[in-house]
Design an enzyme around this catalytic site. Sequence first.
Site: not given
Ligand code: CMP
Length: 143
Positions: A12, A52, A115, A118, A129
Amino acid sequence: MSANQRTLSIIKPDAVACNEIGAILSKFEEAGLVIVACKMMHLTEKQAGEFYAVHKERPFFGELVEFMTSGPVLVQVLEGVDAIAKNREVMGATDPSKAEKGTIRNEFAKSVGENAVHGSDAPDTAKTEIAFFFKENEICERT
Ligand code: CMP
């Protein structure tokens, strides 16, 4: 156990901006995952929103799309035995405060939103995906 399964991985914008691509790809390779497709791209709002779409009713959807379009990402297809589960193990929990020591999110993620990576969560989503980003002829046979 699933032989030679494929999964979609995204490094990311937060991790790309911090020059952590190599360190993260090393974690995948050390876990026995093989990179069979890879490209850097800057997602548009439309692409991030479509990718998403499953989260579009969540309160964090706008923030998620804004973050995912804030800079380049590295999208890859990883292949290996039980690739989906193995990748999820290497990534660690979505929330970095809950991610085990040594996992990518433990070492590189900043928050639950930013984070670092993904990874697909199941075989059907992995298929969708992967097809979202790659044509079949852009994925290389390595084994
Ligand atoms: P990802 O695995 O990419 O799948 C969905 C994404 O939504 C997740 O990782 C996080 O980056 C994001 N996400 C999930 N929960 C939250 C949250 N509470 N606040 C902000 N972003 C979130």
